[in-house]
Scaffold this motif. Structure first.
Motif, PDB file in Angstrom:
ATOM      1  N   GLU A  32       0.832  -1.219   0.000  1.00  0.00           N
ATOM      2  CA  GLU A  32       0.000   0.000   0.000  1.00  0.00           C
ATOM      3  C   GLU A  32       0.862   1.263   0.000  1.00  0.00           C
ATOM      4  OE1 GLU A  32       0.019  -2.297   2.301  1.00  0.00           O
ATOM      5  OE2 GLU A  32       0.015  -1.492   4.333  1.00  0.00           O
ATOM      6  N   TRP A  43       1.140   4.218 -11.083  1.00  0.00           N
ATOM      7  CA  TRP A  43      -0.140   3.520 -10.953  1.00  0.00           C
ATOM      8  C   TRP A  43      -1.170   4.144 -11.877  1.00  0.00           C
ATOM      9  CZ3 TRP A  43      -5.190   4.111  -9.196  1.00  0.00           C
ATOM     10  CH2 TRP A  43      -5.846   2.911  -8.949  1.00  0.00           C
ATOM     11  N   GLY A  87      -9.930   3.721  -0.277  1.00  0.00           N
ATOM     12  CA  GLY A  87      -8.897   3.554  -1.306  1.00  0.00           C
ATOM     13  C   GLY A  87      -9.473   3.815  -2.689  1.00  0.00           C
ATOM     14  N   PRO A  88      -9.800   5.080  -3.005  1.00  0.00           N
ATOM     15  CA  PRO A  88     -10.527   5.371  -4.257  1.00  0.00           C
ATOM     16  C   PRO A  88      -9.697   5.244  -5.526  1.00  0.00           C
ATOM     17  CG  PRO A  88      -9.913   7.431  -3.173  1.00  0.00           C
ATOM     18  CD  PRO A  88      -9.528   6.306  -2.231  1.00  0.00           C
ATOM     19  N   GLY A  89      -8.343   5.205  -5.414  1.00  0.00           N
ATOM     20  CA  GLY A  89      -7.545   5.312  -6.636  1.00  0.00           C
ATOM     21  C   GLY A  89      -7.889   6.631  -7.289  1.00  0.00           C
ATOM     22  N   PRO A  93     -13.715   4.158 -11.063  1.00  0.00           N
ATOM     23  CA  PRO A  93     -14.812   3.189 -10.981  1.00  0.00           C
ATOM     24  C   PRO A  93     -16.064   3.723 -10.281  1.00  0.00           C
ATOM     25  CG  PRO A  93     -12.753   2.225 -10.184  1.00  0.00           C
ATOM     26  CD  PRO A  93     -12.512   3.686 -10.357  1.00  0.00           C
ATOM     27  N   ASP A 114      -7.696   7.720   1.563  1.00  0.00           N
ATOM     28  CA  ASP A 114      -6.593   7.035   0.884  1.00  0.00           C
ATOM     29  C   ASP A 114      -5.297   7.342   1.615  1.00  0.00           C
ATOM     30  OD1 ASP A 114      -6.551   5.718  -2.193  1.00  0.00           O
ATOM     31  OD2 ASP A 114      -4.589   6.255  -1.337  1.00  0.00           O
ATOM     32  N   SER A 116      -2.527   7.698   0.223  1.00  0.00           N
ATOM     33  CA  SER A 116      -1.647   8.475  -0.649  1.00  0.00           C
ATOM     34  C   SER A 116      -2.258   9.839  -0.954  1.00  0.00           C
ATOM     35  CB  SER A 116      -1.431   7.696  -1.959  1.00  0.00           C
ATOM     36  OG  SER A 116      -0.972   8.546  -2.970  1.00  0.00           O
ATOM     37  N   ILE A 119      -2.661  10.230  -4.747  1.00  0.00           N
ATOM     38  CA  ILE A 119      -3.830   9.527  -5.290  1.00  0.00           C
ATOM     39  C   ILE A 119      -5.106  10.317  -4.965  1.00  0.00           C
ATOM     40  CG2 ILE A 119      -5.266   7.458  -4.955  1.00  0.00           C
ATOM     41  CD1 ILE A 119      -2.972   6.544  -6.520  1.00  0.00           C
ATOM     42  N   ASP A 144      -5.011   5.894   6.852  1.00  0.00           N
ATOM     43  CA  ASP A 144      -4.913   4.440   6.668  1.00  0.00           C
ATOM     44  C   ASP A 144      -6.210   3.818   7.196  1.00  0.00           C
ATOM     45  OD1 ASP A 144      -4.448   1.737   6.923  1.00  0.00           O
ATOM     46  OD2 ASP A 144      -2.445   1.966   7.798  1.00  0.00           O
ATOM     47  N   THR A 146      -7.047   0.876   7.543  1.00  0.00           N
ATOM     48  CA  THR A 146      -6.926  -0.384   8.292  1.00  0.00           C
ATOM     49  C   THR A 146      -6.710  -0.106   9.789  1.00  0.00           C
ATOM     50  OG1 THR A 146      -4.523  -0.590   8.055  1.00  0.00           O
ATOM     51  CG2 THR A 146      -5.872  -1.505   6.289  1.00  0.00           C
ATOM     52  N   THR A 177      -8.647  -4.278  -3.634  1.00  0.00           N
ATOM     53  CA  THR A 177      -7.785  -3.751  -2.564  1.00  0.00           C
ATOM     54  C   THR A 177      -7.772  -4.671  -1.336  1.00  0.00           C
ATOM     55  OG1 THR A 177      -8.371  -1.544  -3.318  1.00  0.00           O
ATOM     56  CG2 THR A 177      -7.339  -1.684  -1.158  1.00  0.00           C
ATOM     57  N   ASN A 180      -5.245  -7.483  -1.354  1.00  0.00           N
ATOM     58  CA  ASN A 180      -3.801  -7.170  -1.366  1.00  0.00           C
ATOM     59  C   ASN A 180      -3.198  -7.213   0.033  1.00  0.00           C
ATOM     60  OD1 ASN A 180      -4.207  -4.691  -3.928  1.00  0.00           O
ATOM     61  ND2 ASN A 180      -3.260  -6.691  -4.166  1.00  0.00           N
ATOM     62  N   PHE A 181      -4.050  -7.195   1.067  1.00  0.00           N
ATOM     63  CA  PHE A 181      -3.503  -7.131   2.424  1.00  0.00           C
ATOM     64  C   PHE A 181      -3.037  -8.509   2.900  1.00  0.00           C
ATOM     65  CE2 PHE A 181      -6.475  -3.466   2.483  1.00  0.00           C
ATOM     66  CZ  PHE A 181      -5.522  -2.476   2.682  1.00  0.00           C
TER      67      PHE A 181
END
Ligand SMILES: C[S@@+](CC[C@H](N)C(=O)[O-])C[C@H]1O[C@@H](n2cnc3c(N)ncnc32)[C@H](O)[C@@H]1O
Length: 342
Positions: A32, A43, A87-89, A93, A114, A116, A119, A144, A146, A177, A180-181
């Motif tokens: 991440e 990305w 985590g919208p990127g 979408p 997010d 980032s 991002i 974060d 999480t 997403t 990926n964890f």
């Protein structure tokens, strides 16, 4: 060797510690964190598909929320609804879903979190461009999800900031997403605990349908495939790409596809940590994991959600059947106690 100067500009002191710890303890660069700094640009660029198959899969990831927007809205027990994007990127979408909710006059707001800043900047740019009159409905939070930051966008029913009579929330975890964890179950339970019984969790994932499996499932493929952004963290550490060979494979025990690098040169990274110097050393033959993706079938996805206290309400395949949209609501069962992944 020491990390590049922009490594320390890109990461906070806590993130530097997390990277040093992940490299030293489990030979992994936290994926991440590759979305920060230059990684965000790589990305962003890689969103442009390179072949017809890939285009179809990316197309599904971009359009599934739009295609099922009305059914997602109908799963929420009240109107209007709030969209909470974890985590919208670049927010590509989620645009069609927002458009649908606006057309139906049932969007109370959109919040994105997010890790980032770069991002989030891209997401904000896109949404302001696509919805120039709606800027006041969009909120962006760097954090974060999480950990405790999740409460800033998704206050828990019993916590401060949650209004019981407030809108139901569509909680979006799109683009695979969650998988990926290293501990997707822990993240799932964390999100579930923040949800009220009226909220809906929406995932988009790539699953194992038993056909068109990646070619490297049986044997590690030396040299890739990999995406440049998967190596962005090692670039920032100053680890030259000629000092290792990327490998792509499948870990049968964990059920994960992975990209790792195998060093061909000895490498020692010196972190100037606050608590004294800390060095992480790798010998030729050692590996560092840079990306993981849990690859499981539809039944396993539903089981995982059930163990997390969620019941599947919608399970739709894209045109590429490996890409799915899954919507789930709290089942009333408490999430099972924490079980660590193998
Ligand atoms: C795989 S991309 C998905 C982007 C988008 N949802 C999509 O479907 O195209 C993952 C996104 O989640 C963000 N992210 C990953 N882990 C995160 C974390 N722990 N907290 C906040 N954001 C995170 C990344 O920065 C990135 O924007």
């Amino acid at each position: 060797m020491t990390p590049r100067a922009d490594f320390y500009r890109t990461y906070s002191a806590a993130q530097v510690d997390a990277i040093a710890e992940a490299l030293g303890d489990r030979a992994e660069f936290p994926y991440e964190l590759t979305y920060l700094g230059d990684g965000s640009e790589m990305w962003h660029r890689s969103e442009v598909p390179s072949g017809p198959e890939r285009a179809e899969m990316l197309g599904d990831f971009d359009t599934l929320l739009t295609r099922h927007a009305e059914r997602l809205r109908a799963l929420a027990p009240s109107s209007p609804v709030q969209v909470v994007d974890l985590g919208p990127g670049t927010a590509r979408p989620v645009g069609g879903l927002i458009r649908h909710l606006l057309d139906e006059s049932c969007l109370s707001g959109y919040r994105a979190i997010d890790i980032s800043a770069e991002i989030l900047g891209l997401a904000g740019e896109r949404l302001r461009e696509d919805f120039p009159d709606q800027a006041e409905r969009f909120e962006f939070c760097r954090g974060d999800f999480t950990g405790p930051d999740l409460a800033r966008v998704l206050p828990t029913p019993e916590g401060p900031g949650h209004d019981d009579g407030g809108p139901a929330r569509l909680v979006i975890l799109a683009g695979g997403t969650l998988y990926n964890f290293a501990e997707p179950d822990r993240v799932l339970r964390h999100v579930r605990r923040a949800m009220s019984d009226r909220d809906v969790l929406v995932l988009t994932l790539r699953i194992d349908t038993g056909v068109d499996r990646p070619p490297f499932m049986d044997e590690v493929s030396v040299g890739g495939p990999y995406k440049p952004q998967q190596l962005a963290g090692l670039d920032l550490l100053g680890i030259d790409r000629s000092w290792y060979v990327p490998e792509t494979g499948f870990d049968r025990v964990r059920g994960e596809v992975f990209v790792r690098v195998r060093f061909v040169e000895p490498v020692t990274v010196d972190f100037g940590a606050a608590d004294g110097r800390r060095a992480v050393a790798f010998q030729p033959g050692d590996t560092v994991l840079v990306w993981r993706y849990l690859y499981e079938d539809a039944a396993a996805v539903a089981d995982r959600l059930a163990r997390g206290g969620l019941r599947v309400r919608l399970f739709e395949h894209g045109r590429d059947r490996q890409v799915v949209l899954v919507a789930a609501t709290p089942s009333g069962e408490a999430p099972e106690p924490r079980v660590r992944n193998p």
